[in-house]
Write an enzyme that holds these catalytic residues in place. Structure first.
Site, PDB file in Angstrom:
ATOM      1  N   HIS A   1     -15.624   3.244   4.146  1.00 56.21           N
ATOM      2  CA  HIS A   1     -14.225   3.665   4.031  1.00 56.21           C
ATOM      3  C   HIS A   1     -13.539   3.177   2.768  1.00 56.21           C
ATOM      4  O   HIS A   1     -12.309   3.137   2.686  1.00 56.21           O
ATOM      5  CB  HIS A   1     -13.427   3.229   5.271  1.00 56.21           C
ATOM      6  N   GLN A   2     -14.319   2.775   1.755  1.00 56.23           N
ATOM      7  CA  GLN A   2     -13.681   2.369   0.501  1.00 56.23           C
ATOM      8  C   GLN A   2     -13.352   3.607  -0.319  1.00 56.23           C
ATOM      9  O   GLN A   2     -14.218   4.465  -0.539  1.00 56.23           O
ATOM     10  CB  GLN A   2     -14.603   1.440  -0.308  1.00 56.23           C
TER      11      GLN A   2
ATOM     12  N   ASP B   1       0.856  -1.193   0.000  1.00 53.75           N
ATOM     13  CA  ASP B   1       0.000   0.000   0.000  1.00 53.75           C
ATOM     14  C   ASP B   1       0.888   1.237   0.000  1.00 53.75           C
ATOM     15  O   ASP B   1       1.879   1.312   0.723  1.00 53.75           O
ATOM     16  CB  ASP B   1      -0.894  -0.016   1.251  1.00 53.75           C
TER      17      ASP B   1
ATOM     18  N   ASN C   1     -12.911  -3.211   2.600  1.00 54.45           N
ATOM     19  CA  ASN C   1     -13.951  -2.180   2.667  1.00 54.45           C
ATOM     20  C   ASN C   1     -14.830  -2.208   1.420  1.00 54.45           C
ATOM     21  O   ASN C   1     -14.315  -2.336   0.300  1.00 54.45           O
ATOM     22  CB  ASN C   1     -13.304  -0.801   2.781  1.00 54.45           C
TER      23      ASN C   1
ATOM     24  N   HIS D   1     -10.296  -5.002  -2.912  1.00 51.46           N
ATOM     25  CA  HIS D   1      -8.952  -5.222  -2.362  1.00 51.46           C
ATOM     26  C   HIS D   1      -9.043  -5.593  -0.892  1.00 51.46           C
ATOM     27  O   HIS D   1      -9.905  -5.101  -0.171  1.00 51.46           O
ATOM     28  CB  HIS D   1      -8.058  -3.990  -2.550  1.00 51.46           C
ATOM     29  N   PHE D   2      -8.137  -6.457  -0.500  1.00 52.35           N
ATOM     30  CA  PHE D   2      -7.983  -6.846   0.908  1.00 52.35           C
ATOM     31  C   PHE D   2      -6.702  -6.194   1.417  1.00 52.35           C
ATOM     32  O   PHE D   2      -5.659  -6.304   0.788  1.00 52.35           O
ATOM     33  CB  PHE D   2      -7.855  -8.368   1.045  1.00 52.35           C
ATOM     34  N   HIS D   3      -6.815  -5.526   2.557  1.00 56.85           N
ATOM     35  CA  HIS D   3      -5.638  -4.996   3.233  1.00 56.85           C
ATOM     36  C   HIS D   3      -5.103  -6.063   4.195  1.00 56.85           C
ATOM     37  O   HIS D   3      -5.877  -6.626   4.975  1.00 56.85           O
ATOM     38  CB  HIS D   3      -5.993  -3.793   4.100  1.00 56.85           C
TER      39      HIS D   3
HETATM   40  P1  DGP Z   1      -9.676   1.630   0.721  1.00 61.38           P
HETATM   41  O1  DGP Z   1      -9.942   2.768   1.655  1.00 61.38           O
HETATM   42  O2  DGP Z   1      -9.974   0.297   1.372  1.00 61.38           O
HETATM   43  O3  DGP Z   1     -10.340   1.800  -0.626  1.00 61.38           O
HETATM   44  O4  DGP Z   1      -8.088   1.641   0.512  1.00 61.38           O
HETATM   45  C1  DGP Z   1      -7.447   2.006  -0.678  1.00 61.38           C
HETATM   46  C2  DGP Z   1      -5.967   1.869  -0.423  1.00 61.38           C
HETATM   47  O5  DGP Z   1      -5.307   1.932  -1.663  1.00 61.38           O
HETATM   48  C3  DGP Z   1      -5.382   2.977   0.451  1.00 61.38           C
HETATM   49  O6  DGP Z   1      -4.853   2.380   1.655  1.00 61.38           O
HETATM   50  C4  DGP Z   1      -4.264   3.570  -0.378  1.00 61.38           C
HETATM   51  C5  DGP Z   1      -4.059   2.560  -1.484  1.00 61.38           C
HETATM   52  N1  DGP Z   1      -3.712   3.140  -2.754  1.00 61.38           N
HETATM   53  C6  DGP Z   1      -4.411   4.080  -3.440  1.00 61.38           C
HETATM   54  N2  DGP Z   1      -3.788   4.387  -4.590  1.00 61.38           N
HETATM   55  C7  DGP Z   1      -2.680   3.610  -4.634  1.00 61.38           C
HETATM   56  C8  DGP Z   1      -1.630   3.455  -5.575  1.00 61.38           C
HETATM   57  O7  DGP Z   1      -1.589   4.086  -6.633  1.00 61.38           O
HETATM   58  N3  DGP Z   1      -0.659   2.545  -5.283  1.00 61.38           N
HETATM   59  C9  DGP Z   1      -0.677   1.808  -4.129  1.00 61.38           C
HETATM   60  N4  DGP Z   1       0.322   0.953  -3.934  1.00 61.38           N
HETATM   61  N5  DGP Z   1      -1.661   1.917  -3.219  1.00 61.38           N
HETATM   62  C10 DGP Z   1      -2.641   2.808  -3.469  1.00 61.38           C
END
Ligand code: DGP
Length: 152
Positions: free
Chosen positions: A104-105, A42, A98, A111-113
Site C-alpha cells: 500500500h505504499q 496528510d 508502508n 513516511h510514518f502515518h
Molecule cells: P502511502 O500509501 O503510505 O504511500 O501514503 C502516502 C500518503 O501521502 C497518502 O496518505 C497521501 C499523502 N500525500 C500524497 N501526496 C501528498 C501531498 O502532496 N501532500 C500531503 N500533505 N500529503 C500527500
C-alpha cells in the site's frame, strides 16, 4: 527466485512529491521540523490530525534508512503522537508505515502515518492471524538473529 517480500533497494531513489514539500516548492501544513525530520498533515486524511512523519534523507523504504535518520524519526514520533492526541482529543491512534506497492505504499519516500482513531474515523485494518508453526518459527528466529548479529 524473485524476492517478493523485501522491495528492491534503489541505489538512487527517485524524487517524489515529498522532496518538493521538503524543498518548500509545494505547500504543506507543517507540524514539526528538526535537522532530520519533517512532519505535516496528510492531504487525504483518514481522520482529522492524520500526520505524516518523514526523514529528510531521501530513501524509498524503511530498511534503507541510515541509523542517524532512523534514530531521528524514532525520537520525533512519540513527541508528534503526543501532540496529535492532545490537539485532536483522540486517545487511540495507529502508526502505519508502508513499504512497497503491494503493502500500500504510494509515495516512495519513507513516511510514518500517525492516524487518530475517532469513532468510525481512522485506519481500517484487515488482520487475519494464523497459528504459529513453532518449528518454522524457531528456524526463522535463528536466521533473523544471525542476520542481526545476535547470539543464539
Ligand atoms: P502511502 O500509501 O503510505 O504511500 O501514503 C502516502 C500518503 O501521502 C497518502 O496518505 C497521501 C499523502 N500525500 C500524497 N501526496 C501528498 C501531498 O502532496 N501532500 C500531503 N500533505 N500529503 C500527500
Amino acid at each position: 527466485m524473485k524476492d517478493h517480500h523485501v522491495p528492491a533497494v534503489a541505489a538512487e531513489p527517485a524524487a517524489t512529491i515529498f522532496d518538493k514539500i521538503l524543498a518548500g516548492q509545494i505547500p504543506c501544513h507543517r507540524v514539526y521540523e528538526d535537522d532530520h525530520v519533517l512532519a505535516f498533515l496528510d492531504v487525504g486524511p483518514l481522520s482529522p490530525g492524520h500526520t505524516l512523519v518523514i526523514p529528510k534523507e531521501r530513501k524509498a523504504f524503511l530498511h534503507e534508512l541510515s541509523d542517524e535518520a532512523g534514530a531521528a524519526i524514532g525520537r520525533a514520533l512519540p513527541r508528534i503522537a503526543r501532540a496529535v492526541i492532545e490537539a485532536t482529543g483522540a486517545t487511540d491512534y495507529n502508526v502505519l508505515q508502508n513499504n512497497g506497492a503491494a503493502a500500500h505504499q504510494a509515495v516512495f519516500h519513507v513516511h510514518f502515518h500517525v492516524i487518530p482513531r475517532r469513532g468510525a474515523q481512522g485506519l481500517e485494518i484487515g488482520w487475519a492471524p494464523r497459528s504459529i508453526d513453532h518449528a518454522d518459527a524457531a528456524d526463522l528466529a535463528g536466521r533473523l538473529r544471525a542476520l542481526l548479529g545476535q547470539s543464539d
